[in-house]
Motif scaffolding. Structure first.
Motif: not given
Length: 132
Positions: A5, A8-9, A12
């Motif tokens: 997570s 992925t964060w 961004c």
């Protein structure tokens, strides 16, 4: 799951906001270390409690995990309600996740005795293994 997570964060921010690798690492590494430290501390604290015969902290953590996960998922349903359409959800992933939930619950149902809190704990274990 937490590691993926975070990756992925921060991706961004790296790709969409054009952050440098240095800036992205400077943000994500302290957060990851803090999360890992909290988890390690909770593991030792909960083990110590279990050794002393105190069960409620483990149950509390399982219930909190289920509540926070439900709140996280509800965000997506709220988005669907507001926009009257599904945006950015992989139906393959949702189906795969649903099958994981189903098999997890079925495994608990086939135990000699049904433990409702066991269902909550089973979902927590499944999430720790990365099947959200």
């Amino acid at each position: 799951l937490a590691f993926l997570s975070l990756v992925t964060w921060i991706q961004c921010y790296y790709y969409e906001h054009k952050w440098s690798v240095t800036k992205a690492l400077a943000v994500v590494l302290p957060i990851g270390c803090a999360m890992a430290s909290i988890e390690i501390g909770l593991i030792f604290a909960l083990r110590k409690g279990k050794q002393r015969g105190v069960e409620w902290p483990v149950t509390l953590m399982a219930v909190l995990a289920a509540v926070f996960l439900a709140l996280g998922v509800l965000r997506h349903y709220w988005d669907i309600y507001q926009h009257r359409t599904v945006r950015g959800i992989s139906f393959f992933f949702v189906g795969l996740d649903a099958m994981g939930d189903l098999t997890s619950i079925l495994s608990v149902l086939f135990q000699p005795s049904l433990d409702v809190l066991g269902l909550v704990r089973e979902r927590r274990v499944q999430l720790d293994l990365g099947a959200v």
